[in-house]
Design an enzyme around this catalytic site. Structure first.
Site, PDB file in Angstrom:
ATOM      1  N   ASP A 227       4.839 -11.266  -8.296  1.00 24.17           N
ATOM      2  CA  ASP A 227       3.991 -10.895  -9.442  1.00 24.17           C
ATOM      3  C   ASP A 227       4.691 -11.121 -10.777  1.00 24.17           C
ATOM      4  O   ASP A 227       4.437 -10.407 -11.751  1.00 24.17           O
ATOM      5  CB  ASP A 227       3.554  -9.428  -9.311  1.00 24.17           C
ATOM      6  CG  ASP A 227       2.767  -9.197  -8.041  1.00 24.17           C
ATOM      7  OD1 ASP A 227       2.911  -8.119  -7.444  1.00 24.17           O
ATOM      8  OD2 ASP A 227       2.047 -10.109  -7.612  1.00 24.17           O
TER       9      ASP A 227
HETATM   10  N1  LIG Z   1       6.004 -14.965  -3.289  1.00 19.93           N
HETATM   11  C1  LIG Z   1       4.921 -14.312  -3.745  1.00 19.93           C
HETATM   12  N2  LIG Z   1       3.985 -13.864  -2.881  1.00 19.93           N
HETATM   13  C2  LIG Z   1       2.897 -13.194  -3.351  1.00 19.93           C
HETATM   14  C3  LIG Z   1       2.756 -12.928  -4.727  1.00 19.93           C
HETATM   15  C4  LIG Z   1       3.761 -13.432  -5.620  1.00 19.93           C
HETATM   16  O1  LIG Z   1       3.656 -13.272  -6.857  1.00 19.93           O
HETATM   17  N3  LIG Z   1       4.815 -14.102  -5.098  1.00 19.93           N
HETATM   18  N4  LIG Z   1       1.686 -12.157  -5.173  1.00 19.93           N
HETATM   19  C5  LIG Z   1       1.131 -11.291  -4.101  1.00 19.93           C
HETATM   20  C6  LIG Z   1      -0.046 -10.422  -4.366  1.00 19.93           C
HETATM   21  N5  LIG Z   1       0.341  -9.034  -4.292  1.00 19.93           N
HETATM   22  C7  LIG Z   1      -0.160  -8.325  -5.332  1.00 19.93           C
HETATM   23  O2  LIG Z   1      -0.985  -8.867  -6.084  1.00 19.93           O
HETATM   24  C8  LIG Z   1       1.088  -8.425  -3.248  1.00 19.93           C
HETATM   25  C9  LIG Z   1       0.759  -8.685  -1.943  1.00 19.93           C
HETATM   26  C10 LIG Z   1       1.496  -8.103  -0.899  1.00 19.93           C
HETATM   27  C11 LIG Z   1       2.536  -7.242  -1.162  1.00 19.93           C
HETATM   28  C12 LIG Z   1       3.278  -6.641  -0.011  1.00 19.93           C
HETATM   29  O3  LIG Z   1       4.172  -5.829  -0.179  1.00 19.93           O
HETATM   30  N6  LIG Z   1       2.888  -7.098   1.211  1.00 19.93           N
HETATM   31  C13 LIG Z   1       3.584  -6.680   2.477  1.00 19.93           C
HETATM   32  C14 LIG Z   1       2.581  -6.513   3.616  1.00 19.93           C
HETATM   33  C15 LIG Z   1       1.429  -5.601   3.194  1.00 19.93           C
HETATM   34  C16 LIG Z   1       0.346  -5.570   4.303  1.00 19.93           C
HETATM   35  O4  LIG Z   1       0.605  -6.098   5.411  1.00 19.93           O
HETATM   36  O5  LIG Z   1      -0.735  -5.023   4.031  1.00 19.93           O
HETATM   37  C17 LIG Z   1       4.508  -7.831   2.884  1.00 19.93           C
HETATM   38  O6  LIG Z   1       4.142  -9.023   2.621  1.00 19.93           O
HETATM   39  O7  LIG Z   1       5.509  -7.525   3.532  1.00 19.93           O
HETATM   40  C18 LIG Z   1       2.862  -6.967  -2.480  1.00 19.93           C
HETATM   41  C19 LIG Z   1       2.139  -7.553  -3.538  1.00 19.93           C
HETATM   42  C20 LIG Z   1       0.748 -12.190  -2.937  1.00 19.93           C
HETATM   43  N7  LIG Z   1       1.944 -12.780  -2.471  1.00 19.93           N
END
Ligand SMILES: Nc1nc2c(c(=O)[nH]1)N[C@@H](CN(C=O)c1ccc(C(=O)N[C@@H](CCC(=O)O)C(=O)O)cc1)CN2
Length: 283
Positions: A227
């Site tokens: 983000d």
């Molecule tokens: N490398 C990036 N990936 C993503 C970004 C980014 O800017 N750089 N934006 C996110 C979107 N997002 C908020 O808008 C977000 C999505 C997911 C997570 C998170 O902690 N996900 C966990 C799993 C959560 C679940 O399984 O429900 C994870 O991936 O371990 C935080 C922020 C999209 N991706």
């Protein structure tokens, strides 16, 4: 071959750029039908976006070859884009449907001038909605242990479908750094907060705990740092002490939809130029 092109330019600022470019366009029987430019006096950079209609159809290759000496003389980053060539978009989703539904409606009503190559999801919840629109739905589950293999499958789909733009419509998985690098400047996310406040997961609950009076949404290009990529568009919504976390989610979803739609539309129209970790948007 096309009559209508966009020229997008970024280069070190100096005298004579507009004169040379407009003389080139006139010499090729082109008319400038929309002109946008910006000089960043801090970085001494120049940005330009022209929409041009030529009297005779041009090929992108011939136009580019003829323009190349001017581009090189000004050290330009540049592109001539055929205005009628539709971008091919893949939408990535998880379980939240509001941004997907909004994008599909705007696509189905021709507000978003693109092809939707497919939808890729890490849950099955939205399959029927997508297939009702006659679109491909690919279920690719993602786990922390198998993140790279899951995104390799996603990459294979993207390449096989000649996708050039990826939209994360409340996709709740963190993209691996190699994927962010490969699709840099072509992957758009909607974050449900007014960044840089409340990056990461569950921003509305963070906002409720903080007692904010404004919530918001941010459309940005995706980078490896979560983000933190170049911001494309933002908006806000006033809230009060009366609102619960569910109220914030409800109120925020309207802002998310409109902010994402503007960001995607501007990207499809080549209105966004990336300058480091910021953008110049010729909206
Ligand atoms: N490398 C990036 N990936 C993503 C970004 C980014 O800017 N750089 N934006 C996110 C979107 N997002 C908020 O808008 C977000 C999505 C997911 C997570 C998170 O902690 N996900 C966990 C799993 C959560 C679940 O399984 O429900 C994870 O991936 O371990 C935080 C922020 C999209 N991706």
């Amino acid at each position: 071959m096309s009559y209508d092109y966009r020229l997008v330019v970024a280069c070190p600022d100096q005298v004579g750029i507009v004169a040379k470019v407009s003389a080139f366009i006139a010499a090729h029987s082109g008319s400038i039908i929309e002109a946008s430019q910006h000089s960043d006096l801090t970085s001494e950079s120049f940005f330009m976006r022209y929409e041009v209609r030529f009297e005779q159809p041009q090929s992108q290759a011939q136009l580019s070859e003829a323009f190349r000496p001017i581009a090189e003389s000004f050290e330009m980053e540049w592109r001539w884009q055929d205005t009628l060539q539709k971008r091919r978009v893949a939408i990535l989703v998880s379980r939240q449907s509001h941004c997907l539904v909004d994008l599909l409606y705007r696509w189905a009503t021709n507000e978003l001038n693109c092809e939707i190559a497919c939808v890729i999801a890490n849950h099955e919840d939205l399959r029927s909605l997508v297939e009702w629109h006659g679109l491909e739905y690919h279920y690719i589950p993602v786990t922390a242990a198998e993140r790279d293999s899951a995104f390799t499958r996603i990459e294979q789909i993207i390449e096989a479908r000649a996708v050039d733009t990826i939209v994360l419509a409340r996709y709740m998985q963190i993209l691996p750094s190699w994927f962010c690098e490969r699709y840099q400047g072509r992957t758009i996310n909607i974050h449900h907060s007014f960044l840089p406040s409340f990056a990461g997961a569950r921003p509305y609950h963070q906002a409720f705990e903080r007692g904010v009076k404004l919530i918001g949404a941010t459309c940005h290009y995706v980078t490896d740092e979560l983000d933190a990529g170049p911001i494309i568009e933002q908006d806000i919504q006033r809230v009060t002490h009366c609102h619960t976390p569910d109220d914030l989610v409800r109120l925020g979803s309207d802002v998310e939809k409109s902010v994402l739609a503007r960001g995607v539309r501007w990207h499809l129209q080549d209105r966004i130029l990336i300058q480091g970790n910021k953008t110049v948007v010729f909206a």
